[in-house]
Each structure stands twice: as C-alpha cells, then as structure tokens.
Design an enzyme around this catalytic site. Structure first.
Site, PDB file in Angstrom:
ATOM      1  N   HIS A 140      -6.765  -4.591  -0.855  1.00 13.67           N
ATOM      2  CA  HIS A 140      -5.983  -5.821  -0.824  1.00 13.67           C
ATOM      3  C   HIS A 140      -6.234  -6.695  -2.032  1.00 13.67           C
ATOM      4  CE1 HIS A 140      -6.320  -4.547   3.368  1.00 13.67           C
ATOM      5  NE2 HIS A 140      -5.078  -4.937   3.432  1.00 13.67           N
TER       6      HIS A 140
ATOM      7  N   HIS B  99       0.828  -1.212   0.000  1.00 14.12           N
ATOM      8  CA  HIS B  99       0.000   0.000   0.000  1.00 14.12           C
ATOM      9  C   HIS B  99       0.860   1.259   0.000  1.00 14.12           C
ATOM     10  CE1 HIS B  99      -3.070  -2.833   0.995  1.00 14.12           C
ATOM     11  NE2 HIS B  99      -2.617  -3.047   2.207  1.00 14.12           N
TER      12      HIS B  99
END
Lengths: 330, 208
Positions: free
Chosen positions: A216, A57
């Site tokens: 995700h 991320h």
C-alpha cells in the site's frame, strides 16, 4: 503527478468499466456497490470464493475472477478496503447454495469490513485471514503480519477446490493449510503515487531500497543501500526460508512478483537467482509463477513468495483456471 | 435545553464541514505513518452523509445517529468506516427513542460509542489510535456539569489533549504499527479526526 486518469475520484469506476469491456465473457461488473462477479454466477451447489481489498494491486483481485478461482471480488478505492455492503452484495450474488468463503488479507480495514459483512450476510459464510508477510516481525505489538503475495496462490488453490465441488468446511481447512505453508517478503526501489494524494508515498534516494514493504505504499522495515540483484534476492529469500522454516527436501512453488513498475526482464533475472539459491539448499521448485500479479500501482520493486507444496496443492494449482490474469488448462 | 433531531443533524453537518476543511491535513498525517487515505475516506463518508440528511432527515436523535452509522459503514471503507460506523450505531442504541437528548444521554452515547470502537477494533489506550482521543473524552463528559454544549465542550477539550498524547506513542494497532519505532513522533490521524468531530459537535451545540 502524471497518470492516465481523468479524475482521482472516479479512477476505480473508470477502470472497472474498461475491465468489463475487456472481459465480458468472464465477468460482470456491478457498480453500486462495486462488485466484480464471474459471468455465470451463481454456480449451483458450488462454494463461492470471494475476496476483495483496496484497488491499485491489479490484477489482484478482479483479475482473478472466473472459472477455477474467484466467484467475486470487491474493489475498494485505491489502497482502501471495500465496505461491508460490497461484500454482502458479493455473497448474495454468488452463493449457489453451498455458502461462501471470504479470503481476507490481514489489514485492519479489510478485517473489520469483512467481519461486519460476515455478520450481516444471509448465507453461510466463513472467513480466512491470510498473513504471509515475514517482514512484520513482532505480531504481538502490531496489527499482525500483512497479507501479500501468498494471497494469489491461496485464491488459485482454494478456487480450484471449490470448482471441483469441495464443500465449505473443506475449502476453509484447505485455505488454512495454504496460509500455514506460505511466506513472502518484498522490496521497493521507488515509492508509488496514490491518485488522490498526488505525491509519492515515501522518500527513497537514488541508491536506496526499502526492504520489507507492504503493498500500500507504506514504508517497510528499513532503508538500505540498493545492491546487486543477487543481494536483493537474498535479502528477501533468507528471511522467508528462516521463518517457516523451509528445509532441504521441501517441494515449493516459487512466485516472483513485480510491484507494478519493474520490467519482466528484471523479474526473470531475479527469479533465476532465486531458483539457483533454492537448488543450492536442496529445495525443489516444482511450480513457478513470474509476473506482476499483486502490485502497488507503479512502484518499482518485487516480492518473493514461497509455498510448501503437497500433492493436493500441486494438483489444484495445475487445475484449469480461466480468469483475466491467470488462464491455463482451458 | 435538550438536543433535538434537528440539532443532531446540524452537528453532523458541522462535522462534515470540518472534515472537508481538514481533509488534506488528515491525508498528510496518514501519509506519514499509514496509507494516506484517512482524509479522503472521511470526506467521502461525510459528503455522502450530508446528501442523505438533505433528502431524508430522520425525526429522532437516535435515527439520525443510525443514519450516520449506516452511511459511514457503507461509504468510508478502511478501518475508520467500521469503527466510526459502530460508534454511531452504539450511540444510537444508547439514546433510545427520546425526542431530545439531555447531557446524561449525550454522555451515555459517548460511552456507548467508545465501547463499540473498543469491541470492534480491540485497541486500548496507548496503542496510538482514536481510542486515545475518545477515552478521555468519555471520562470528561461523564463528570462534566451543565448543558449539552458544556458536556461536549469538555469532551472535545479532553479529546484534543488525548490526540496530542499520541505523538510520542509507538503504534500497536492499524497500519502504522508496521513501522514500529518509526511511528513515534507523529500525531495519529484517527485520534485527530475523533478530536475534530467532537469539537465540531461542541461548537454546533454551543450555537443551538
């Protein structure tokens, strides 16, 4: 799978080494367990602000370590929460005697590992869980809303408060106020490929987009036809506005976030549309952030985050920050 | 015949081999309704466990189980790390400092493991999680008669059935829950790994 990696097993460690080399003035990387700590930690008398989560991320969370934001970040494997001993280690390296606030994104793994860490840590520790994703509707029958774009704004604002000397209880209360005032939603035009998996995390046709994605690589709520930018922005903004709800007269921070693979050209285009739509509704955009700050590897897509501001939040947002990914006022 | 520290070590080594063998299957199951990391996380944890068992094999069943707990907690990550870690930790406490575990101790350890998973994860039967495999396993172990191997074999049978029962379920916990109705029609990876572990323990006990 084509990626700039040597080995899926060492991708996070290898990236941390590069991060240390690039930003040794701001942070120190510890490898066993993996923790990214601000270079001058522990800061005496200051509440330590700590976050963490799966890698993939970036710049979240390690890129936000430094003065005015995070004291430490705990990077897990790609899309996997860090372990509790990483968090315990982060607390012990950064607690300057005023305790630590853990900022936890609402995913089962993150919540469980940070919960265990809070039980095991020797310092005074409080935790807040951010769950700003309006795409998850029915919280009673799910793990609850996910923590997404609002996390970046939360870390900046609470980090600024801690930097100017706010105590642990104050930081916690402020964090809860930010969490209560922030909402997000995202979409994907392509899936991403997790290094140790080697294939895209879901299927999308050439003319399809996935609405309501998390960060995700998990699929979202529905697949729909990918229309124009205006349609995409509305598909994200409408549910956000309805949810809080935001109303005419509100002052907001608008955060237009790229998921990793979308060029700034498209992000600015989308941001301009969002600004206009908010102006049309009488909502005043007082602060903005545009760019890839909470990503999903190389996924193409975007998310919008809206934070309802008050005077203190504006002041804390504007306060100096000196981290690899956010830097102003220094 | 009871189950010694060496037997527990052997069972964990067998479990590690099974996890390694089924790593890709668990990744695929998780890719369908989660985030594709369960197989990789379990492999990382059990590989670390085997190397610790190689260097510092503990001398009582409880200590072996505790080593498994701390290793899994510090290496697996995700939800599975704290859940399996808590399960092994509670199982370790439940068996005390006995040098050998009889079938009652094994049944007690399984019950404690389930209690730990439920306390930590707050899932109930029907949520499409490892609880759907572990709950019937505990019930079966409690009513099984005979040896440790027979007890674990009954638990493994029930766990496999319980895991299969997750296929039509709509997930209410964990990352699969974000999919809502789209999570139905898939085997839950956590329930599957629970069934795999219990089968590995049963097979190891049968060989001991």
């Amino acid at each position: 799978m084509k990626k700039i990696i040597n080995d899926p097993d060492t991708v996070v460690q290898d990236a941390l080494r590069g991060m240390q080399a690039a930003h040794s003035d701001l942070l120190t990387v510890h490898y066993d367990p993996a923790v990214v700590v601000r270079a001058d930690a522990p800061v005496r008398g200051k509440v330590a602000i700590i976050s963490g989560g799966g890698s993939g991320h970036e710049p979240l969370h390690g890129g936000f370590v430094g003065r005015g934001m995070l004291d430490a970040a705990c990077p897990g494997p790609v899309f996997t929460s860090p372990t509790s001993d990483q968090v315990v280690d982060a607390v012990s390296r950064t607690d300057g005697g005023a305790g630590a606030l853990l900022i936890v994104k609402n995913y089962t793994g993150d919540v469980l590992n940070f919960e265990m860490a809070a039980e095991l840590a020797e310092s005074e520790v409080r935790s807040v869980v951010i769950d700003d994703d309006v795409a998850v509707k029915d919280s009673l029958y799910t793990a609850g809303r996910r923590g997404v774009g609002g996390t970046v704004l939360l870390e900046k604002i609470v980090g600024a408060a801690a930097e100017r000397g706010a105590d642990l209880a104050y930081c916690e209360t402020l964090a809860l106020r930010v969490i209560a005032s922030v909402r997000s939603m995202g979409l994907a035009l392509t899936a991403c490929t997790v290094p140790h998996v080697g294939s895209p995390s879901f299927e999308l046709g050439d003319d399809e987009m996935e609405i309501g994605i998390g960060i995700h690589g998990e699929p979202g709520r529905q697949k729909v036809h990918a229309g124009t930018a205006a349609e995409m922005v509305s598909a994200l903004l409408d549910p956000i506005l309805e949810d809080l709800p935001f109303a005419s007269g509100d002052r907001v921070l608008l955060f237009t976030n790229g998921m990793g693979g979308t060029p700034l050209l498209e992000l600015y285009l989308a941001h301009g549309i969002a600004e206009q739509l908010l102006a049309d509704r009488g909502i005043t955009v007082e602060r903005r952030l545009v760019g890839p700050y909470i990503t999903s590897l190389e996924m193409q897509g975007m998310s919008l985050t809206l934070l309802r501001l008050d005077d203190e939040m504006v002041e804390l947002w504007d306060a100096p920050v000196h981290t690899p990914a956010l830097r102003w006022g220094v | 015949m009871g189950c010694t520290a060496e037997d527990v070590v052997a069972a964990l080594r067998a479990a590690a081999a099974v996890v390694q063998e089924h790593r890709d299957e668990l990744v695929r199951l998780d890719q369908a309704i989660g985030d594709a990391d369960h197989g990789e996380n379990m492999k990382r944890g059990f590989t670390a466990l085997v190397s610790r068992l190689d260097t510092e094999p503990p001398d009582t069943p409880a200590r072996v189980l505790k080593l498994a707990a701390t290793t899994l907690i510090s290496t697996v990550g995700g939800a599975a790390g704290p859940l399996y870690g808590t399960a092994f930790l509670r199982a370790s406490s439940a068996v005390g400092d006995a040098a050998e575990l009889d079938r009652d101790a094994v049944a007690r350890a399984l019950q404690a493991a389930l209690d730990g998973v439920v306390a930590r994860g707050k899932a109930v039967v029907g949520d499409k999680t490892m609880v759907d495999a572990l709950t019937p396993a505990v019930t079966a172990a409690a009513s099984a008669e005979g040896t440790v191997a027979a007890t674990l074999s009954a638990a493994a049978d029930a766990a496999e059935e319980g895991a299969s029962s997750t296929v039509p379920m709509v997930a209410r916990k964990g990352r699969a829950s974000y999919l809502g109705e789209r999570s139905a029609g898939h085997l839950d990876p956590g329930a599957r790994s629970t069934a795999l572990l219990l089968r590995a323990f049963a097979d190891a006990a049968a060989k001991a």
